[in-house]
Design an enzyme around this catalytic site. Sequence first.
Site, PDB file in Angstrom:
ATOM      1  CG  ASP A 180     -15.735  -4.606 -17.832  1.00 17.35           C
ATOM      2  OD1 ASP A 180     -16.501  -5.381 -17.565  1.00 17.35           O
ATOM      3  OD2 ASP A 180     -14.603  -4.242 -17.439  1.00 17.35           O
ATOM      4  N   GLY A 182     -16.608  -5.292 -11.775  1.00 14.83           N
ATOM      5  CA  GLY A 182     -18.174  -5.206 -11.547  1.00 14.83           C
ATOM      6  C   GLY A 182     -18.550  -6.538 -11.426  1.00 14.83           C
ATOM      7  CG  LEU A 183     -18.762 -11.423 -12.655  1.00 15.88           C
ATOM      8  CD1 LEU A 183     -20.424 -11.540 -12.772  1.00 15.88           C
ATOM      9  CD2 LEU A 183     -18.122 -12.485 -13.639  1.00 15.88           C
ATOM     10  CG  ASP A 231      19.560  19.577   6.807  1.00 16.77           C
ATOM     11  OD1 ASP A 231      18.677  19.041   7.470  1.00 16.77           O
ATOM     12  OD2 ASP A 231      19.511  20.769   6.880  1.00 16.77           O
TER      13      ASP A 231
HETATM   14  S1  SF4 Z   1      14.563  20.692  10.730  1.00 16.46           S
HETATM   15 FE1  SF4 Z   1      15.398  21.616   8.729  1.00 16.46          FE
HETATM   16  S2  SF4 Z   1      17.574  21.953   9.270  1.00 16.46           S
HETATM   17 FE2  SF4 Z   1      16.973  20.645  10.683  1.00 16.46          FE
HETATM   18  S3  SF4 Z   1      17.647  18.581   9.958  1.00 16.46           S
HETATM   19 FE3  SF4 Z   1      15.498  19.118   9.263  1.00 16.46          FE
HETATM   20  S4  SF4 Z   1      15.422  19.913   7.225  1.00 16.46           S
HETATM   21 FE4  SF4 Z   1      17.648  20.063   8.141  1.00 16.46          FE
END
Ligand code: SF4
Length: 519
Positions: A274, A409-410, A36
């Site tokens: 413009d 635009g142009l 994570d």
């Molecule tokens: S699902 Fe949630 S807990 Fe699992 S890796 Fe992704 S962020 Fe982390």
Amino acid sequence: MKLTVWTYEGPPHVGAMRVATAMKGLHYVLHAPQGDTYADLLFTMIERRDHRPPVTYTTFEGRDLGEDTAGIFKVTCQEAYDRFKPQAIIVGASCTAELIQDDPGGLAETMQIPVPVIPLELPSYQRKENFGSDETFYQIVKSLARPMDRTPEVTVNIIGPLALGFRHRDDIEEVKGLLYEMGIGVNVVAPFDATPEDITRLGAAHANVLMYPEHAESAARHLERICGQPYTKTIPIGVAATHEFVAEVAQLCGVEPRKDLSRLRQPWWSKSVDSTYLTGKRVFLFGDATHVKAAARIARDEMGFEVVGLGCYNREFARSIRELAREFDVPALITDDYLEVEKAIEDASPEMILGTQMERHIGKRLGIPCAVISAPVHVQDFPARYSPQMGWEGANVIFDTWIHPLVMGLEEHLLSMFREDFEFHDEAGPSHHGGHSPKPSEAARTPDKVEERADPAPEAPQTGSDVMVWLSEAEKELKKIPFFVRGKARRNTEKFAADQGLQEISLDTLYEAKAHYAR
Ligand code: SF4
């Protein structure tokens, strides 16, 4: 279960990380599986922060699940306190840790940590990142802020800016500038750069400036309840909104609504001749609700665009987006499914998309120019230069950003007049994006073959083309229509033909459809 390739928001603990990373002297102990820590990269790479987020992960592994994961949490929490000595700690679980139900809040309470430990309950399977940031900031404010005497001079708190926020860093400066011009001081900015000790002083301000409702509305409401502080409802994105914001703040604080417009260039830029070609350009808006609401008004009232579709991905604000859609007489799109967004954009055939990083990709696929107005964003939207969205300078920045992807635009004129030109042909794209433009195909270089060359990307999705046959004369005539409106013309004609029960589209059908829609 839902098949998902792209998500507009991360899990709620990423929202909590954004609050923790924005603050100083606060640490986040996150019960989470190994891996994570990927979320660190959001801050160190996308936002380019020069230090790791103040987050300690328990990083439990598969083999730990048979053991004492609660014990791992306690050890990690203690080590984090000993090492970082923060003024306060927030504790919580990521999605996987939520399933093993170790209750980080309860565990931390049993430990003798000598600073406030604030537990977070973030339901990862029901809510998302913005909820996570709003709830985390609310819990921090609820734990630490108390009613107190007001500062002798008039001050406000600026609340809502976070780490990984779209232009939050520079928006703070703009808002501070607006307040300064009115003689209003800033008590605390939070969470951005605030310490837990600063949070305890929130109650001393006379009012709160709520910059981003997605991230701090719950805290603003709480402070209104316990400290009697009113908070601003206007988000100063756009010229009109900034004028309204100044008036609102002045009224809340009982001061004169003084403003220095000397740096504001956007209104004249929009009015100058413009910009005439911008009038009536059809735009589709998608992003977080706050930025979409602001962008819709700027698009219509300050740029002269026609809003042909709008929506947001954060359901918490669905009601206000529906109201806005009614005001603009377009359908409201509330979804976090980018395929639905893509379909809505195809159906609306806009000439421009104002959206998030996802819409940039969609725009690329459909050949529609896009400017970014909201998170989620990539690294290029954390620019080194000063680039606010709020206030007077924000209005200047928005003007430049939005018109940049458009064909000028142009050039538009040349594109429709000299379709066979080697330079100004349909596939060339805006000339100021030269490096990205596809090279003209061989067919495009050969005038007598020009009618046979493939249509460019905008009309790649040919709705109904499996049942509708375009006769060659009609197809040739269709190609005379400038490419940026051709997709719309094709769809309208096919719809008209289908309504008439026709299977073929002749030259006459094309003209009849044109007359029908012109009525
Ligand atoms: S699902 Fe949630 S807990 Fe699992 S890796 Fe992704 S962020 Fe982390």
